[in-house]
Design a protein around this motif. Sequence first.
Motif, PDB file in Angstrom:
ATOM      1  N   GLY A   7       0.763  -0.886  -0.039  1.00 38.72           N
ATOM      2  CA  GLY A   7       0.040  -0.139  -0.103  1.00 38.72           C
ATOM      3  C   GLY A   7       0.766   1.136   0.033  1.00 38.72           C
ATOM      4  N   LYS A   8       2.178   0.937   0.449  1.00 42.66           N
ATOM      5  CA  LYS A   8       3.004   2.413   0.193  1.00 42.66           C
ATOM      6  C   LYS A   8       3.967   2.068  -1.105  1.00 42.66           C
ATOM      7  CE  LYS A   8       4.286   1.523   5.342  1.00 42.66           C
ATOM      8  NZ  LYS A   8       5.670   1.033   5.961  1.00 42.66           N
ATOM      9  N   THR A   9       3.439   3.854  -1.355  1.00 41.69           N
ATOM     10  CA  THR A   9       4.245   3.695  -2.965  1.00 41.69           C
ATOM     11  C   THR A   9       6.286   3.897  -3.074  1.00 41.69           C
ATOM     12  OG1 THR A   9       4.307   6.192  -2.620  1.00 41.69           O
ATOM     13  CG2 THR A   9       2.955   5.125  -3.474  1.00 41.69           C
ATOM     14  N   ASP A  10       6.438   3.082  -4.173  1.00 43.68           N
ATOM     15  CA  ASP A  10       8.142   2.979  -3.724  1.00 43.68           C
ATOM     16  C   ASP A  10       8.288   4.248  -5.560  1.00 43.68           C
ATOM     17  OD1 ASP A  10      10.563   3.007  -3.278  1.00 43.68           O
ATOM     18  OD2 ASP A  10      10.418   0.758  -4.246  1.00 43.68           O
ATOM     19  N   ILE A  14       4.287   2.053  -8.073  1.00 45.87           N
ATOM     20  CA  ILE A  14       5.858   2.577  -7.808  1.00 45.87           C
ATOM     21  C   ILE A  14       5.354   3.228  -9.512  1.00 45.87           C
ATOM     22  CG2 ILE A  14       7.974   1.559  -9.449  1.00 45.87           C
ATOM     23  CD1 ILE A  14       7.771  -1.294  -7.990  1.00 45.87           C
ATOM     24  N   THR A  15       6.317   4.653  -9.231  1.00 48.41           N
ATOM     25  CA  THR A  15       6.910   5.589  -9.944  1.00 48.41           C
ATOM     26  C   THR A  15       8.427   5.300 -10.356  1.00 48.41           C
ATOM     27  OG1 THR A  15       5.272   6.450  -9.208  1.00 48.41           O
ATOM     28  CG2 THR A  15       6.773   7.762 -10.402  1.00 48.41           C
ATOM     29  N   ILE A  16       8.814   5.457 -12.017  1.00 47.57           N
ATOM     30  CA  ILE A  16       9.476   5.654 -12.204  1.00 47.57           C
ATOM     31  C   ILE A  16      10.158   6.953 -12.646  1.00 47.57           C
ATOM     32  CG2 ILE A  16      11.254   4.947 -14.327  1.00 47.57           C
ATOM     33  CD1 ILE A  16      10.622   2.683 -12.441  1.00 47.57           C
ATOM     34  N   GLU A  17      10.613   7.906 -11.948  1.00 53.42           N
ATOM     35  CA  GLU A  17      11.337   9.087 -12.214  1.00 53.42           C
ATOM     36  C   GLU A  17      12.254   9.601 -13.340  1.00 53.42           C
ATOM     37  OE1 GLU A  17      11.752  11.512  -9.193  1.00 53.42           O
ATOM     38  OE2 GLU A  17       9.571  11.558  -8.276  1.00 53.42           O
ATOM     39  N   VAL A  18      12.884   9.416 -14.553  1.00 58.40           N
ATOM     40  CA  VAL A  18      13.916   9.543 -15.706  1.00 58.40           C
ATOM     41  C   VAL A  18      14.080  10.971 -15.427  1.00 58.40           C
ATOM     42  CG1 VAL A  18      12.298   9.615 -17.790  1.00 58.40           C
ATOM     43  CG2 VAL A  18      14.919   8.661 -17.972  1.00 58.40           C
ATOM     44  N   GLU A  19      15.589  11.059 -15.800  1.00 59.51           N
ATOM     45  CA  GLU A  19      15.773  12.103 -16.082  1.00 59.51           C
ATOM     46  C   GLU A  19      17.221  12.177 -17.084  1.00 59.51           C
ATOM     47  OE1 GLU A  19      19.345  15.891 -14.087  1.00 59.51           O
ATOM     48  OE2 GLU A  19      18.174  15.096 -13.105  1.00 59.51           O
ATOM     49  N   GLU A  20      17.058  12.638 -18.423  1.00 59.21           N
ATOM     50  CA  GLU A  20      18.123  12.286 -19.704  1.00 59.21           C
ATOM     51  C   GLU A  20      19.175  13.535 -19.364  1.00 59.21           C
ATOM     52  OE1 GLU A  20      17.904  13.844 -24.041  1.00 59.21           O
ATOM     53  OE2 GLU A  20      16.977  11.518 -23.697  1.00 59.21           O
ATOM     54  N   LEU A  21      20.872  13.390 -19.104  1.00 59.02           N
ATOM     55  CA  LEU A  21      21.456  13.842 -19.160  1.00 59.02           C
ATOM     56  C   LEU A  21      22.585  14.226 -20.928  1.00 59.02           C
ATOM     57  CD1 LEU A  21      22.989  11.603 -16.242  1.00 59.02           C
ATOM     58  CD2 LEU A  21      20.963  14.325 -15.820  1.00 59.02           C
TER      59      LEU A  21
END
Length: 464
Positions: A37-40, A71-78
């Motif tokens: 029930g918790k988010t990651d 689950i949430t994916i946070e993406v950063e393009e370098l």
Amino acid sequence: MLNVKRICAVLLTSVMSISLMAGCGSKATNAANGKTGKTDTIKVWTFPVEKEYKKTFADIKKGFEEKNKDITIEVEELSWSEGMKKFDTAINAGTPPDIMFVAPSAKYVQTGLAVPIEDYVDKKTLKDYYPNILDYMRVGGKLYGLPLYMEPHTIGGNKKLLEEAGVDWKNIQQNGWNWDEFKSIAKKGTKKNLEGKQQYGFVFHGAGGPSMSSELLEHMLKNNGLPYPVDEKNNYTYKDAKFLETLNFIRSLIDEGIMPKESNQITPQKRMEYLSSEQAMIIGKAMAYYEVTIADDNAKVRANKAPKWQKEVDFVLLPEPHAEGQKPVTAGGVDGYSMFKQKTYKGEVSQEDHLKNVSNFLVSLTSGKAGASAVVLCVPQVTKSGEAMWKDKYTMKPENKIVVDTLFKNFISPVQCDPAAAKKASKIKDEVMVPKYSGLLGGDITSDEMYNALLDKEKQIFSK
């Protein structure tokens, strides 16, 4: 009436008991699936790997999040120019992303933040990856990441300029060449072109950041019997006299006018401008993917959407030259994603559950659908699932495919040395090789001076 109340009470109690039991069963099931029930949140730093990669990544991300609602994916393009600097700053501060597009190295393992993935990815999953390629993601025998593709780095040329110089480029593709043969041929492409501009036989970047500026030196060292700075016995190999011989060879390319005097200021982008403006017959570093990017540039030229100085280029891959008596060795290797943890973890789920989630996404990023990138890059698949999915989707010029196939045969297995020894070698590279090499290209120091500085640093660091 009393009996009815008792019956209702019993039924109510039974229903409550069943509900509680169902709730407990659901909680147990969720816990077993890592869902409490918790988010990651999983943070990923990547690069513009190839022209279609943003879409490929988005599709993989979407599919994973749909299957893992919590689950949430946070993406950063370098950017290629600044990305590694940003990552080094982050890991030194103890706050690296969970997943980074970088091959494992001793200096990252030494921070204690690189995560051995075999603690989280089961053996059956790992069997999907070709073992000889998987070895490139190991440090000290431990696996810290997974490969996305295996890519040879080499050199390449403008077919038109090669043929104008009378170069039998097909013979070179099939049989290779040594340093003397390379210099003799490259000199033929060094002249004033029809526009009165200087055309060079060979242009290779000498700037672009620590990870790129000394690439020509490292490539030529591989082709002079020094494939790695540290061997399996943890000895520093670059103190060999062949290091000095390699410096002299590179410096001779500038002294004889084959390479520009300002080579230490040429970035990868500038190097491509030399090629596109017909001011370079041969350039490096080159990859099979250039067949795609240069074709895109050619289309812009034909559509009058490119700068006026840019011309169409018929690009051919070539093997790198090797020292006389040495076997040709392919530079490059494997690119992929490595897994990290932070010094201070603050997520909602436990750190172990978080790392398991990270490892699951790491697998998604490198297998099956992820093989689309290898197709675009014109390189082989790293997984059996990718091979089955993409084997019929490749398109490539036959002459360049010959070179790629040969280059793959010349890859050598990575050395599994002590991470501490590898870290010492990295320190020598950062503090001596990269800055001194820039000075060598610029004519500020001699080959002997650079070699002696390296020997002094080796004694200082490896004697500890």
